[in-house]
Structure formats: C-alpha cells, structure tokens
Design a protein around this motif. Structure first.
Motif, PDB file in Angstrom:
ATOM      1  N   UNK A 177       2.043   4.273  -5.597  1.00 10.26           N
ATOM      2  CA  UNK A 177       3.284   3.640  -5.175  1.00 10.26           C
ATOM      3  C   UNK A 177       4.402   4.617  -4.906  1.00 10.26           C
ATOM      4  N   UNK A 178       4.090   5.906  -4.807  1.00  5.84           N
ATOM      5  CA  UNK A 178       5.125   6.924  -4.651  1.00  5.84           C
ATOM      6  C   UNK A 178       5.452   7.228  -3.190  1.00  5.84           C
ATOM      7  N   UNK A 179       4.447   7.206  -2.324  1.00  7.38           N
ATOM      8  CA  UNK A 179       4.656   7.528  -0.913  1.00  7.38           C
ATOM      9  C   UNK A 179       4.552   6.271  -0.051  1.00  7.38           C
ATOM     10  N   UNK A 180       5.421   6.198   0.958  1.00  7.94           N
ATOM     11  CA  UNK A 180       5.425   5.069   1.884  1.00  7.94           C
ATOM     12  C   UNK A 180       4.988   5.536   3.264  1.00  7.94           C
ATOM     13  N   UNK A 181       4.168   4.713   3.914  1.00  2.00           N
ATOM     14  CA  UNK A 181       3.651   5.056   5.237  1.00  2.00           C
ATOM     15  C   UNK A 181       3.752   3.825   6.132  1.00  2.00           C
ATOM     16  N   UNK A 182       4.271   4.014   7.334  1.00  3.96           N
ATOM     17  CA  UNK A 182       4.439   2.889   8.253  1.00  3.96           C
ATOM     18  C   UNK A 182       3.190   2.682   9.094  1.00  3.96           C
ATOM     19  N   UNK A 183       2.747   1.436   9.157  1.00  4.48           N
ATOM     20  CA  UNK A 183       1.590   1.089   9.970  1.00  4.48           C
ATOM     21  C   UNK A 183       1.964   0.082  11.043  1.00  4.48           C
ATOM     22  N   UNK A 184       1.211   0.083  12.134  1.00  3.29           N
ATOM     23  CA  UNK A 184       1.459  -0.832  13.245  1.00  3.29           C
ATOM     24  C   UNK A 184       0.207  -1.666  13.496  1.00  3.29           C
ATOM     25  N   UNK A 185       0.386  -2.979  13.608  1.00  5.40           N
ATOM     26  CA  UNK A 185      -0.747  -3.860  13.886  1.00  5.40           C
ATOM     27  C   UNK A 185      -1.205  -3.636  15.324  1.00  5.40           C
ATOM     28  N   UNK A 186      -2.480  -3.240  15.494  1.00  4.39           N
ATOM     29  CA  UNK A 186      -2.985  -2.923  16.836  1.00  4.39           C
ATOM     30  C   UNK A 186      -4.071  -3.889  17.313  1.00  4.39           C
ATOM     31  N   UNK A 187      -4.793  -4.526  16.370  1.00  7.19           N
ATOM     32  CA  UNK A 187      -5.864  -5.435  16.781  1.00  7.19           C
ATOM     33  C   UNK A 187      -5.991  -6.591  15.797  1.00  7.19           C
ATOM     34  N   UNK A 188      -6.401  -7.751  16.324  1.00  5.20           N
ATOM     35  CA  UNK A 188      -6.712  -8.925  15.504  1.00  5.20           C
ATOM     36  C   UNK A 188      -8.062  -9.454  15.954  1.00  5.20           C
TER      37      UNK A 188
ATOM     38  N   UNK B  44      -2.451 -17.748   8.034  1.00  5.01           N
ATOM     39  CA  UNK B  44      -1.352 -16.772   7.967  1.00  5.01           C
ATOM     40  C   UNK B  44      -1.206 -15.973   9.268  1.00  5.01           C
ATOM     41  N   UNK B  45      -2.081 -16.248  10.243  1.00  4.57           N
ATOM     42  CA  UNK B  45      -2.035 -15.499  11.501  1.00  4.57           C
ATOM     43  C   UNK B  45      -0.730 -15.701  12.260  1.00  4.57           C
ATOM     44  N   UNK B  46      -0.076 -16.835  12.036  1.00  7.32           N
ATOM     45  CA  UNK B  46       1.161 -17.115  12.776  1.00  7.32           C
ATOM     46  C   UNK B  46       2.269 -16.130  12.441  1.00  7.32           C
ATOM     47  N   UNK B  47       2.129 -15.427  11.313  1.00  9.41           N
ATOM     48  CA  UNK B  47       3.145 -14.456  10.910  1.00  9.41           C
ATOM     49  C   UNK B  47       2.850 -13.058  11.449  1.00  9.41           C
ATOM     50  N   UNK B  48       1.759 -12.923  12.191  1.00  6.75           N
ATOM     51  CA  UNK B  48       1.358 -11.611  12.691  1.00  6.75           C
ATOM     52  C   UNK B  48       1.324 -11.597  14.213  1.00  6.75           C
ATOM     53  N   UNK B  49       1.665 -10.465  14.767  1.00  7.22           N
ATOM     54  CA  UNK B  49       1.537 -10.244  16.199  1.00  7.22           C
ATOM     55  C   UNK B  49       1.374  -8.745  16.430  1.00  7.22           C
ATOM     56  N   UNK B  50       0.690  -8.389  17.498  1.00  7.89           N
ATOM     57  CA  UNK B  50       0.460  -6.982  17.784  1.00  7.89           C
ATOM     58  C   UNK B  50       1.793  -6.236  17.897  1.00  7.89           C
ATOM     59  N   UNK B  51       1.834  -5.060  17.301  1.00  5.93           N
ATOM     60  CA  UNK B  51       3.053  -4.256  17.308  1.00  5.93           C
ATOM     61  C   UNK B  51       3.901  -4.417  16.060  1.00  5.93           C
ATOM     62  N   UNK B  52       3.553  -5.376  15.193  1.00  8.49           N
ATOM     63  CA  UNK B  52       4.329  -5.600  13.977  1.00  8.49           C
ATOM     64  C   UNK B  52       4.215  -4.388  13.050  1.00  8.49           C
ATOM     65  N   UNK B  53       5.353  -3.979  12.473  1.00  5.68           N
ATOM     66  CA  UNK B  53       5.406  -2.830  11.578  1.00  5.68           C
ATOM     67  C   UNK B  53       5.251  -3.284  10.125  1.00  5.68           C
ATOM     68  N   UNK B  54       4.473  -2.544   9.371  1.00  2.28           N
ATOM     69  CA  UNK B  54       4.242  -2.861   7.958  1.00  2.28           C
ATOM     70  C   UNK B  54       4.353  -1.568   7.144  1.00  2.28           C
ATOM     71  N   UNK B  55       5.009  -1.647   5.994  1.00  2.00           N
ATOM     72  CA  UNK B  55       5.119  -0.506   5.111  1.00  2.00           C
ATOM     73  C   UNK B  55       3.981  -0.527   4.088  1.00  2.00           C
ATOM     74  N   UNK B  56       3.253   0.578   4.011  1.00  2.00           N
ATOM     75  CA  UNK B  56       2.147   0.718   3.074  1.00  2.00           C
ATOM     76  C   UNK B  56       2.493   1.759   2.017  1.00  2.00           C
ATOM     77  N   UNK B  57       1.961   1.565   0.815  1.00  2.16           N
ATOM     78  CA  UNK B  57       2.111   2.548  -0.257  1.00  2.16           C
ATOM     79  C   UNK B  57       0.732   2.902  -0.802  1.00  2.16           C
ATOM     80  N   UNK B  58       0.638   4.089  -1.376  1.00  2.00           N
ATOM     81  CA  UNK B  58      -0.632   4.493  -1.974  1.00  2.00           C
ATOM     82  C   UNK B  58      -0.780   3.864  -3.351  1.00  2.00           C
ATOM     83  N   UNK B  59      -1.869   4.150  -4.043  1.00  2.00           N
ATOM     84  CA  UNK B  59      -2.144   3.506  -5.334  1.00  2.00           C
ATOM     85  C   UNK B  59      -1.088   3.853  -6.370  1.00  2.00           C
TER      86      UNK B  59
END
Length: 372
Positions: free
Chosen positions: A256-267, A239-254
């Motif tokens: 599911x009420x709050x959304x937080x944006x994360x950035x891929x920084x290391x592989x 599945x690594x082909x779908x990832x690259x540094x700088x990719x933005x991902x939306x995260x939610x807490x357990x």
C-alpha cells in the motif's frame, strides 16, 4: 417380652419404609429440576452480534490482479548451429534495446552454401544471354546489365521486368525463376542466424549459454517489454455500467506504499456462465513495476443511503439476515448490494438492531439466543 420385640421390629420396618419413600421422592424432585435446567440450556444459543448504525456508503468495485508484460515473446531457434552472445551476455535480467543483437548462431557453413548457389545462378544467367541476344534482342541489354552488376556477396537484386510471355516461358524453362526464388529463401533464412530484440525489453528466462549447440525449434528464452504492463481483473456483470474504455484507476501494491495509475483498455464481451463475472484489462506504464506483482485498486460506483456493511457470514438465503430480538433469532428481509468474498452492503435495517454475524441458515429462526 415377645410382644415388645414384635413392636420394636414393626417400628423398625416402618421407619425403613418411610426412609426409602422419602429418598425416592427427593431424588425424583431433584432430577426433574436438573432436566428442566438442561432443557432450558439446550434451547438457548450464544451468538455474536453487530449493532446496526446506518450511514451513507459509497460503494467501491474492488479490482485485484497480477501484472503481466503487455508484450512478451518466447524466443525459438529457426536454424541450427553453435551460439555466441550478442552485444551483451544472453542472461536473465539483461536488457536490450530494439534492434540490438541478442544472440548469434554460427552461420559460416550456411554462407558458403549460399555463395555456391549464387555462383551457380550467375553461370545460369551467362548461359541464357546468347539466346536472348538472338531471340529477344529488345530484352537482351537489361539482362546483360543485370549479370554485370550481379554480386554474390550482396543480397540478390530483383530480376528485370519481363512483359513478353514467350520470354517468360523461355526463362522458366531454363530454371531462372526457380533458382532466383531459392536464393531469396536462403537469404531470408540467413537472417535467422542473428536474433535481434523485437522491442526494448529484458530477458526473464534463458535456456542456453555461450557455445551451446542450438537445434532448430529449440527454445532459447523469454523476452518481455519493459515498463508497460497489463492487469486482468474480474468484475460482476451488473457493475459494467460504471466502466468505460479510458477510465483511470489508481492501483497500490500489497504494502500500500506505492500508487500506480492504470487505464482501462479492454472489456471482454464474454461472461463467465458459472460466476457471472466479466474480465477487464488495465494498462499501466511504470518503470518501477515488475511482472508478476499483485496490485489492488477500486472504482467508486453507487452511493447508498441508510445502509450498513455486514460480514458475509451474516447473510441468509441471499436476501435475509437474522436479528437478535427479545432473546430470539428473527429472520428479516434486506436489500443486498456489492456482495463480495468478505462483506456486503445491507439496506433495510434500523439503527440499534443487532444482526447475528455467525454463519446460520433459515432453520435457526425462532431459536432462543444469548448475545455475546
């Protein structure tokens, strides 16, 4: 009369024999029917099934991880003495800005010791000046000015530059350089009596209180940076082909009420040989977050046509499923994609087919089944 009794006895015995024979015959017939029914029942199993409805499925790479502070330091004492608070109490949860005094350790005794060393160095300089005036007159003025400006209450200044090798040997022999560097080392050690915040953050653990006698090497607490966190997650190697540094991902807490944006920084370049998973790291900047919180996110990857999602219990030997067909379990080969702990995407089934979703193995093929 005797003949009559004889006839009656013979008739009675005959009736008894016929009754026993009929009883055995009936018993035998009923037993065979029961055994037949049992045999039919034993060879048929009740199973749970799921009817296939093909659709277009956008697969997702699920990402789950626990937040850790991007910067975290364990605070240790490098000197000994009695502790006192800095700008605010050294307590769990308190926040300090970068450079603020978090904790002080009593340094009165060390300051007096350092003043004594500096005073001795001043006397040593005064002793070498007459020799410098006679033997090295070109350098005398610089060293005289240095001694006149020397202040034991201030940090020691750099020594005058010496280009004459003979003068260097002379000063070395008089222990000028060894005493100078000893004072530098002591001044550096003096700074250890005041502990300042290395960055803006908060205390998450503390192990001392006001007035505690601190010993060299003792752990004082744990300090983390506020608002900046990382999530460590594991994904499959393919599945690594779908990832690259700088990719933005939306995260939610357990919840599911709050959304937080994360950035891929290391592989990570290393693959776990057991699981064939690779660790990836996302950075999140959000003052609402707290260290230790679990977050969930996903990345859309491949689109599959004519596919269906099946529970992981239905998978047999990694590439097969069992289908209930004409009252029997039939083994059928499929394409398996995006397999995870709970389910997977299956390609190669037809609409209306009923997949057995109970945990079975290849030996179950051909067994008569009853659908629940």
């Amino acid at each position: 009369m005797d003949k009559r009794k004889l006839y009656i006895s013979v008739a009675g015995i005959a009736i008894l024999i016929i009754g026993v024979m009929l009883s055995r015959l009936l018993s035998s017939t009923g037993s065979e029917d029961i055994e037949k029914e049992k045999a039919e029942t034993v060879n048929r199993f009740v199973v749970r099934t799921k009817e296939v409805h093909q659709e277009t499925i956008k697969s997702k790479i699920e990402i789950t991880g626990r937040l850790i502070a991007s910067e975290q330091v364990d605070l240790f004492a490098e000197v000994s003495g009695v502790s006192t608070y800095g700008v605010r109490p050294f307590k769990t949860g308190n926040t300090f800005s970068k450079g603020e005094v978090m904790l002080k350790i009593d340094k009165g005794e060390f300051i007096r010791s350092l003043a004594s060393i500096k005073s001795q160095f001043s006397s040593l300089l005064a002793q070498v000046l007459p020799d410098l005036k006679l033997d090295y007159p070109d350098d005398y003025a610089a060293w005289k000015d240095y001694l006149l400006n020397y202040d034991i209450d201030k940090n020691i200044a750099a020594l005058p530059e010496v280009k004459n090798e003979q003068l260097k040997f002379f000063l070395t022999g008089r222990s000028i350089y060894s005493n100078y560097y000893s004072i530098l080392e002591s001044e550096e050690r003096l700074s250890k009596y005041v502990i300042r915040a290395p960055f803006t953050g908060s205390l998450t653990e503390t192990f001392i209180d006001q007035g505690t006698l601190v010993r060299t090497g003792q752990q004082l607490g744990e300090f983390i940076k506020n608002g900046t966190f990382e999530i460590e997650a594991s994904i499959a190697y393919d599945q690594l082909s779908y990832l690259e540094k700088g990719k933005k991902v939306q995260f939610t807490d357990v919840k599911g009420s709050d959304t937080h944006e994360g950035t891929l920084i290391r592989i990570n370049n290393k693959i776990d040989p057991t699981t064939q998973l690779v660790k990836v790291y996302f950075q999140l900047n959000d003052q609402r977050l707290r260290s230790g919180l679990y977050l969930n996110g996903h990345i859309e990857s491949t689109t599959f046509e004519h596919a269906t999602i099946l529970p992981i219990e239905s998978l047999v030997d990694q590439t097969f499923v069992l289908v209930a067909q004409n009252g029997k379990a039939i083994k059928k080969k499929i394409e398996v994609h995006n397999q995870n702990v709970n389910d997977f995407i299956a390609v190669g089934l037809k609409d209306g087919e009923k997949v057995i979703i109970d945990k079975k193995n290849s030996a179950f093929e051909g067994t008569e089944v009853i659908e629940m």
